[in-house]
Motif scaffolding. Structure first.
Motif, mmCIF file in Angstrom:
data_model
loop_
_atom_site.group_PDB
_atom_site.id
_atom_site.type_symbol
_atom_site.label_atom_id
_atom_site.label_comp_id
_atom_site.label_asym_id
_atom_site.label_seq_id
_atom_site.Cartn_x
_atom_site.Cartn_y
_atom_site.Cartn_z
ATOM 1 N N TYR A 119 0.826 -1.206 0.000
ATOM 2 C CA TYR A 119 0.000 0.000 0.000
ATOM 3 C C TYR A 119 0.859 1.255 0.000
ATOM 4 C CZ TYR A 119 -3.677 3.265 1.230
ATOM 5 O OH TYR A 119 -4.562 4.315 1.215
ATOM 6 N N THR A 140 0.418 5.780 -0.714
ATOM 7 C CA THR A 140 -0.573 6.855 -0.781
ATOM 8 C C THR A 140 -0.959 7.195 -2.211
ATOM 9 O OG1 THR A 140 1.194 8.496 -0.624
ATOM 10 C CG2 THR A 140 0.078 7.884 1.435
ATOM 11 N N VAL A 198 -0.351 5.433 9.312
ATOM 12 C CA VAL A 198 -1.607 6.167 9.523
ATOM 13 C C VAL A 198 -2.524 5.995 8.306
ATOM 14 C CG1 VAL A 198 -2.604 8.475 9.817
ATOM 15 C CG2 VAL A 198 -0.532 7.841 11.051
ATOM 16 N N HIS A 199 -1.964 6.128 7.121
ATOM 17 C CA HIS A 199 -2.743 5.986 5.890
ATOM 18 C C HIS A 199 -3.207 4.540 5.689
ATOM 19 C CE1 HIS A 199 -1.558 10.030 4.884
ATOM 20 N NE2 HIS A 199 -0.291 9.697 5.072
ATOM 21 N N LYS A 214 -9.502 0.164 7.655
ATOM 22 C CA LYS A 214 -10.851 0.382 8.188
ATOM 23 C C LYS A 214 -11.878 0.320 7.057
ATOM 24 C CE LYS A 214 -13.643 3.445 10.940
ATOM 25 N NZ LYS A 214 -14.144 4.755 10.991
ATOM 26 N N LYS A 215 -11.596 1.014 5.956
ATOM 27 C CA LYS A 215 -12.509 0.991 4.809
ATOM 28 C C LYS A 215 -12.607 -0.415 4.221
ATOM 29 C CE LYS A 215 -11.524 5.769 3.549
ATOM 30 N NZ LYS A 215 -10.800 6.627 2.600
ATOM 31 N N GLU A 250 -14.808 -2.599 6.370
ATOM 32 C CA GLU A 250 -16.218 -2.248 6.219
ATOM 33 C C GLU A 250 -16.782 -2.782 4.898
ATOM 34 O OE1 GLU A 250 -16.130 2.010 6.574
ATOM 35 O OE2 GLU A 250 -15.891 1.925 8.759
ATOM 36 N N GLN A 280 -3.830 2.393 8.058
ATOM 37 C CA GLN A 280 -4.917 2.132 9.001
ATOM 38 C C GLN A 280 -6.250 2.654 8.473
ATOM 39 O OE1 GLN A 280 -5.071 0.274 11.797
ATOM 40 N NE2 GLN A 280 -2.979 -0.338 11.315
ATOM 41 N N GLU A 281 -6.239 3.808 7.824
ATOM 42 C CA GLU A 281 -7.465 4.340 7.218
ATOM 43 C C GLU A 281 -7.977 3.387 6.143
ATOM 44 O OE1 GLU A 281 -6.646 8.274 5.754
ATOM 45 O OE2 GLU A 281 -6.028 8.990 7.732
ATOM 46 N N PHE A 282 -7.060 2.889 5.309
ATOM 47 C CA PHE A 282 -7.438 1.933 4.268
ATOM 48 C C PHE A 282 -7.997 0.658 4.894
ATOM 49 C CE2 PHE A 282 -6.052 -1.957 2.122
ATOM 50 C CZ PHE A 282 -6.908 -1.915 1.030
#
Length: 135
Positions: free
Chosen positions: A9, A11, A70-71, A77-78, A81, A73-75
């Motif tokens: 991954y 950005t 940080v980025h 989470k999405k 979901e 972790q955002e991915f």
């Protein structure tokens, strides 16, 4: 039997690698613009039997997470979901970019081709997948 899919991954873009259905061979699949990654995965999961996704875990030498975590972790989470049933694992990705460049040098790629960051990301994803397969 399902495939294992690995992500390096980033950005801007994300390297993607996948196993064969017997989970014996890790191959680079492609590099995807990160903004399109979830759409790509949705389509890929519909077309292929994927049983697990691996996501590289960038760490510093002192075992602390790198700033890009940080980025990621955002991915994650999405991703969770959107694909709640898909097993997800993290794999230490320290040195994968350096290993990818060395692989390109060892395979005889010209300097201009080695500057292709998308290819480096795809090879890095393959190394993440190989790390998991052969542990």
């Amino acid at each position: 039997m399902g495939r294992i899919l690995a992500l390096d991954y980033g950005t801007k873009r994300t390297g993607v690698a996948v196993t064969d259905e017997l989970k014996m061979i890790a191959s680079g699949l492609k590099t995807v613009e990160t903004l399109e990654l979830l759409n790509f995965l949705n389509t890929y999961f519909q077309d292929e039997n994927v049983e697990r996704v691996l996501v590289g875990e960038p760490k510093r030498m002192n075992d602390m997470p790198s700033e890009s975590e940080v980025h990621i972790q955002e991915f994650l989470k999405k991703f969770s979901e959107m694909f709640p049933e898909m097993p997800l694992e993290r794999v230490d990705e320290r040195f994968t970019s350096k290993m990818a460049v060395q692989t390109m040098i060892d395979s005889g790629l010209k300097k201009k081709k080695r500057r292709d960051k998308a290819l480096v990301d795809e090879i890095s994803a393959t190394i993440i997948l190989q790390t998991w397969l052969y542990k």
